[in-house]
Design a protein around this motif. Structure first.
Motif, PDB file in Angstrom:
ATOM      1  N   UNK A   1     -23.923  10.978   4.431  1.00  0.00           N
ATOM      2  CA  UNK A   1     -24.849  10.328   3.519  1.00  0.00           C
ATOM      3  C   UNK A   1     -24.401  10.541   2.079  1.00  0.00           C
ATOM      4  N   UNK A   2     -24.355   9.470   1.315  1.00  0.00           N
ATOM      5  CA  UNK A   2     -24.218   9.575  -0.129  1.00  0.00           C
ATOM      6  C   UNK A   2     -25.620   9.427  -0.698  1.00  0.00           C
ATOM      7  N   UNK A   3     -26.030  10.385  -1.515  1.00  0.00           N
ATOM      8  CA  UNK A   3     -27.401  10.370  -2.024  1.00  0.00           C
ATOM      9  C   UNK A   3     -27.408  10.524  -3.539  1.00  0.00           C
TER      10      UNK A   3
ATOM     11  N   UNK B   1     -28.427  19.179  12.638  1.00  0.00           N
ATOM     12  CA  UNK B   1     -27.697  19.934  11.630  1.00  0.00           C
ATOM     13  C   UNK B   1     -27.588  19.087  10.373  1.00  0.00           C
ATOM     14  N   UNK B   2     -27.773  19.722   9.228  1.00  0.00           N
ATOM     15  CA  UNK B   2     -27.575  19.044   7.941  1.00  0.00           C
ATOM     16  C   UNK B   2     -26.782  19.992   7.052  1.00  0.00           C
ATOM     17  N   UNK B   3     -25.619  19.547   6.626  1.00  0.00           N
ATOM     18  CA  UNK B   3     -24.761  20.346   5.757  1.00  0.00           C
ATOM     19  C   UNK B   3     -24.587  19.641   4.423  1.00  0.00           C
ATOM     20  N   UNK B   4     -24.620  20.398   3.344  1.00  0.00           N
ATOM     21  CA  UNK B   4     -24.301  19.885   2.026  1.00  0.00           C
ATOM     22  C   UNK B   4     -22.795  20.002   1.856  1.00  0.00           C
ATOM     23  N   UNK B   5     -22.142  18.900   1.485  1.00  0.00           N
ATOM     24  CA  UNK B   5     -20.677  18.883   1.404  1.00  0.00           C
ATOM     25  C   UNK B   5     -20.232  18.320   0.059  1.00  0.00           C
ATOM     26  N   UNK B   6     -18.960  18.497  -0.249  1.00  0.00           N
ATOM     27  CA  UNK B   6     -18.420  17.895  -1.462  1.00  0.00           C
ATOM     28  C   UNK B   6     -17.592  16.668  -1.091  1.00  0.00           C
TER      29      UNK B   6
ATOM     30  N   UNK C   1     -16.716  12.467  -1.325  1.00  0.00           N
ATOM     31  CA  UNK C   1     -17.272  11.125  -1.420  1.00  0.00           C
ATOM     32  C   UNK C   1     -18.732  11.070  -0.962  1.00  0.00           C
ATOM     33  N   UNK C   2     -19.095  11.906   0.028  1.00  0.00           N
ATOM     34  CA  UNK C   2     -20.454  11.966   0.543  1.00  0.00           C
ATOM     35  C   UNK C   2     -21.071  13.317   0.193  1.00  0.00           C
ATOM     36  N   UNK C   3     -22.387  13.383   0.265  1.00  0.00           N
ATOM     37  CA  UNK C   3     -23.107  14.585  -0.157  1.00  0.00           C
ATOM     38  C   UNK C   3     -23.663  15.404   1.003  1.00  0.00           C
TER      39      UNK C   3
END
Length: 142
Positions: A69-71, A91-96, A98-100
């Motif tokens: 997801x890009x938010x 599961x939900x991970x915050x990433x760096x 192009x996507x968030x």
């Protein structure tokens, strides 16, 4: 943590109920070494706890997807709160990059996940999504 600690953790992740004697034999070290290292890792908080993983019944196949997801940054917290309402999201991970956010979701049918992905795209603040179907698990230490 050294290589032996990592190998002990891998053995515990595979089967946390396996005896220290069996782990020691597999790793070629003394049982007391394994026992002391596990205690040390527990005391330092490296090992935070143990859990039970339930097996899904064979007659209940699951389909899994990974959704990127890009938010809008200012909406991230509100979006994550909305994601908690979807039982399919495991599961939900915050990433760096192009996507968030990276989500792992599963359901009995691909059609259920199709509806989920459509719903996710409609959440205010979600700019775009990218979804991949998981064909199989190669390493699973969860």
């Amino acid at each position: 943590m050294d290589q032996l600690d990592r190998r002990i953790i891998a053995a515990l992740q595979h089967n946390a109920r396996e005896s220290t004697s069996k782990i020691a034999a597999k790793l070629g070290v003394a049982r007391t070494t394994v026992h002391e290292r596990i205690n040390r890792m527990e005391e330092r908080g490296v090992i935070a706890g143990y859990s039970v993983v339930l097996n899904s019944p064979e007659d209940a196949p699951r389909v899994q997807v990974v959704v990127l997801l890009e938010v809008q940054q200012k909406e991230t917290k509100r979006i994550i709160n909305r994601l908690e309402a979807y039982p399919e999201v495991k599961l939900c991970l915050s990433i760096n990059g192009e996507f968030d956010l990276l989500l792992s979701a599963e359901a009995p049918r691909i059609e259920d996940l199709d509806i989920l992905v459509d719903d996710l795209a409609k959440i205010p603040g979600v700019l775009r999504t990218n979804t991949s179907v998981v064909f199989g698990r190669r390493i699973d230490r969860i």
